[in-house]
Motif scaffolding. Sequence first.
Motif, short mmCIF file in Angstrom:
data_model
loop_
_atom_site.label_atom_id
_atom_site.label_comp_id
_atom_site.label_asym_id
_atom_site.label_seq_id
_atom_site.Cartn_x
_atom_site.Cartn_y
_atom_site.Cartn_z
N MET A 1 0.84 -1.14 -0.07
CA MET A 1 -0.03 0.20 -0.03
C MET A 1 0.78 1.25 -0.13
N PRO A 2 1.95 1.27 0.98
CA PRO A 2 2.81 2.52 0.77
C PRO A 2 3.47 2.78 -0.77
N ALA A 3 3.64 1.92 -1.42
CA ALA A 3 4.30 2.25 -2.71
C ALA A 3 2.99 2.63 -3.62
N LEU A 4 2.00 2.35 -3.61
CA LEU A 4 0.72 2.69 -4.36
C LEU A 4 0.50 4.33 -4.05
N ALA A 5 0.68 4.76 -2.50
CA ALA A 5 0.51 5.96 -2.25
C ALA A 5 1.83 6.71 -2.58
N LEU A 6 2.82 6.40 -2.86
CA LEU A 6 3.98 7.05 -3.40
C LEU A 6 3.83 7.21 -5.00
N ALA A 7 3.32 6.40 -5.60
CA ALA A 7 2.99 6.32 -6.79
C ALA A 7 1.91 7.42 -7.23
N ALA A 8 0.93 7.77 -6.52
CA ALA A 8 -0.16 8.77 -6.40
C ALA A 8 0.49 10.01 -6.39
N CYS A 9 1.34 10.09 -5.51
CA CYS A 9 2.22 11.50 -5.10
C CYS A 9 2.99 12.18 -6.24
N ALA A 10 3.85 10.86 -6.52
CA ALA A 10 4.62 11.41 -7.80
C ALA A 10 3.92 11.98 -9.00
N GLY A 11 2.87 11.46 -9.35
CA GLY A 11 2.02 11.92 -10.59
C GLY A 11 1.72 13.39 -10.44
N GLY A 12 1.53 13.83 -9.27
CA GLY A 12 0.78 15.40 -9.07
C GLY A 12 2.01 16.50 -9.16
N ASN A 13 3.49 15.99 -9.57
CA ASN A 13 4.47 16.50 -9.62
C ASN A 13 4.63 17.24 -11.22
N TYR A 14 3.88 16.90 -12.10
CA TYR A 14 3.84 17.08 -13.46
C TYR A 14 2.60 18.10 -13.85
N ARG A 15 2.71 18.77 -14.75
CA ARG A 15 1.68 19.67 -15.30
C ARG A 15 0.78 18.63 -16.18
N PRO A 16 -0.50 18.62 -16.42
CA PRO A 16 -1.21 17.78 -17.16
C PRO A 16 -0.83 18.31 -18.69
N VAL A 17 -0.81 17.32 -19.49
CA VAL A 17 -0.61 17.68 -21.07
C VAL A 17 -1.81 18.37 -21.76
N SER A 18 -1.58 19.62 -21.94
CA SER A 18 -2.42 20.36 -22.35
C SER A 18 -1.94 21.62 -23.48
N ASP A 19 -2.78 22.08 -24.36
CA ASP A 19 -2.27 23.03 -25.12
C ASP A 19 -2.54 24.49 -24.60
N SER A 20 -2.98 24.44 -23.14
CA SER A 20 -3.24 25.94 -22.78
C SER A 20 -2.73 25.97 -21.09
N PRO A 21 -2.18 26.60 -20.61
CA PRO A 21 -1.70 28.10 -21.30
C PRO A 21 -0.47 27.72 -22.26
N VAL A 22 -0.48 28.57 -23.13
CA VAL A 22 0.78 28.67 -23.98
C VAL A 22 1.88 29.45 -23.09
N ARG A 23 3.03 28.86 -23.11
CA ARG A 23 4.24 29.75 -22.37
C ARG A 23 5.31 30.23 -23.26
N ILE A 24 5.55 31.23 -23.14
CA ILE A 24 6.58 31.69 -23.91
C ILE A 24 7.89 31.89 -23.06
N GLY A 25 7.66 32.76 -21.63
CA GLY A 25 8.80 32.83 -20.75
C GLY A 25 9.80 33.80 -21.30
N PRO A 26 10.56 34.21 -20.09
CA PRO A 26 11.62 35.23 -20.29
C PRO A 26 12.70 34.81 -21.03
N PRO A 27 13.81 35.55 -21.42
CA PRO A 27 15.11 35.26 -21.91
C PRO A 27 15.86 34.25 -20.98
N TYR A 28 16.64 33.55 -21.30
CA TYR A 28 17.53 32.69 -20.37
C TYR A 28 18.72 32.45 -21.19
N LYS A 29 19.71 31.94 -20.27
CA LYS A 29 21.08 31.86 -20.74
C LYS A 29 21.53 30.47 -20.50
N VAL A 30 22.06 29.59 -21.51
CA VAL A 30 22.71 28.50 -21.15
C VAL A 30 23.95 28.34 -21.95
#
Length: 176
Positions: A1-30
Amino acid sequence: MPALALAACAGGNYRPVSDSPVRIGPPYKVRGVTYVPAANPGYDMLGYASWYGSESGNRTANGEQFRAKWITAAHTSLPLPSYVEVTSLETGRTILVRVNDRGPFAGRGRIIDLSRGAAEELGIRATGHAAVRVRVVDPPGKDRARLRKGKPARERPRVSEGTLAGLRAQLQAMGR
């Protein structure tokens, strides 16, 4: 049961796959290079594609979970998500790809990094890189929906040999 609970929590760390909002973001340096994300509906570029896939499970730049088998890509400045047509200048095969990450940040002339799934669809996985044309497109809703579920969009027509010869000549003239 603890493994199932951890798996469920891990899924909450990601944004759902969606086309909105569209993100442009600020300039960045690499690595000393500044990138300026911007909407560019007329984007049409020749260069090189490579692919990546060992990062499966990581967070993409727009917060989604990276899935190596999905038909996605990374681009330095297009809005996230964007949809692009990627055409192999060797074969004329064209695929539709959903851009949801940032990159590539290495390699002269590289303009897009494809997921392993996208590289397989385009037929470049074995070579690792290829000369390509990348164009921003506004695909039909059915194609968008398929890509949001990790499936390839419907097959696109191959580019004629005459058009490919012209694109190859343009790329060569650019010194790439």
